[in-house]
Scaffold this active site. Structure first.
Site, PDB file in Angstrom:
ATOM      1  N   CYS A 177       0.861  -1.186   0.000  1.00 26.80           N
ATOM      2  CA  CYS A 177       0.000   0.000   0.000  1.00 26.80           C
ATOM      3  C   CYS A 177       0.892   1.229   0.000  1.00 26.80           C
ATOM      4  O   CYS A 177       1.627   1.458   0.968  1.00 26.80           O
ATOM      5  CB  CYS A 177      -0.931   0.001   1.210  1.00 26.80           C
ATOM      6  SG  CYS A 177      -2.104   1.382   1.198  1.00 26.80           S
ATOM      7  N   CYS A 186      -3.406   6.746  -5.001  1.00 22.86           N
ATOM      8  CA  CYS A 186      -3.169   5.301  -4.921  1.00 22.86           C
ATOM      9  C   CYS A 186      -1.766   4.957  -5.415  1.00 22.86           C
ATOM     10  O   CYS A 186      -1.509   4.917  -6.621  1.00 22.86           O
ATOM     11  CB  CYS A 186      -4.213   4.507  -5.698  1.00 22.86           C
ATOM     12  SG  CYS A 186      -4.077   2.717  -5.453  1.00 22.86           S
TER      13      CYS A 186
END
Length: 312
Positions: free
Chosen positions: A85, A235
């Site tokens: 992530c 992201c």
């Protein structure tokens, strides 16, 4: 349970300092699988309402396998584990700096999909050298019920993505509900059609791409995560997948900056290097801010101690 909350470009990260589950021994990937298989209530309790929200990603510290690494970490959301992530790595690095556990400079953080390098800079800035990324399939054509013809690429950036320019609406917050429904429809179609990444891996992130709104940016995205929440940041793993596609198409040479906007207007500065096997090594620069230090309480008589979930 002691936690610190931060946000990276608007996307929250909750770092677990004390009180997480014992995941036993084995490789980091094995311990991550154990988290998902045996501690679903922990993940939901930490991240879902009433203590959290679906957009939040958790980061659980673990001892690193390499003593020279800063830490090992397992990232998770309410739906389960995340291989890597980007926004949470930036948030984790800023949190460790805030705690005095990491000085400015270059460090290694171990993740279940491989080690990543982080450079902590002053002013809450962090540069992440992500895992190698690549495009798996190009110009895949789908006929999605309710949306019609959709064409896009499948790429890996630390998680699996389907990336498409065929967004049903402009990429802004006023259309977030429509974009969410459309992304869920694409996700369902991929699953029902048996379309996967390598080794049958689920494609659990959907990325709509479009033109930027800022004059200094090159692209804008809307990313739907596996838990059904949209990413407020650009992201990191999705931007890495995007770079892999741009690189393979010859549209972005190594070292050239690409500025990626999120659906809320926050941005990352990106570029890439070539790996030894021709894959790209994405470099992600972003900014995080610590928001809160808290102690979470889990009373036995609290009917929502493990979070508010749809099946309830």
């Amino acid at each position: 349970m002691r936690v610190i909350d931060s946000h990276t470009g608007g996307e929250p990260t909750r770092v677990i300092l004390e009180g997480g589950p014992d995941l036993g021994s084995g490789s980091l990937a094995e311990r991550a699988e154990r988290l998902q298989a045996e501690h679903a209530d922990f993940c939901a309790a930490v991240l879902l309402e009433p203590r959290g929200r679906e957009a939040m990603v958790g980061a659980l510290f673990l001892p690193p396998e390499n003593p020279k690494s800063l830490t090992a970490v397992v990232y998770f959301n309410a739906a389960g584990n995340l291989g890597m992530c980007g926004h949470a790595t930036i948030g984790l690095a800023v949190t460790l700096s805030y705690l005095g556990r990491a000085d400015p400079g270059v460090h290694i953080i171990e993740t279940p999909v491989g080690p990543v390098q982080v450079e902590i800079r002053f002013g809450n800035r962090v540069v992440v050298q992500n895992v190698p990324s690549f495009r798996y399939k190009k110009d895949l054509s789908l006929e999605v019920p309710g949306l019609g013809a959709i064409k896009g690429d499948i790429a890996w950036g630390g998680n699996w993505f389907f990336l498409t320019p065929d967004a049903p609406t402009p990429l802004d917050l006023t259309h977030k509900d429509e974009l969410t429904r459309a992304a869920l429809a694409v996700q369902r179609h991929l699953s029902l059609a048996g379309i996967t990444g390598t080794d049958g891996a689920e494609i659990d992130h959907i990325e709509f791409m479009g033109a930027p709104k800022g004059t200094d940016a090159h692209g804008r995205n809307f990313v739907l995560c596996p838990d059904g929440a949209y990413d407020r940041s650009p992201c990191g793993t999705g931007s890495s997948a995007k770079l892999a596609c741009l690189a393979e198409d010859g549209l972005l040479p190594p070292g050239q900056i690409w500025v990626q906007e999120s659906v809320i207007g926050s941005s990352y500065r990106l570029h890439y290097q070539r790996g030894v096997k021709g894959e790209i090594i994405p470099i992600i620069e972003g900014e995080a801010h610590v928001m809160a230090e808290a102690t979470l309480l889990f009373a036995e008589n609290d009917p929502y101690r493990t979070g508010i979930r749809a099946e309830a």
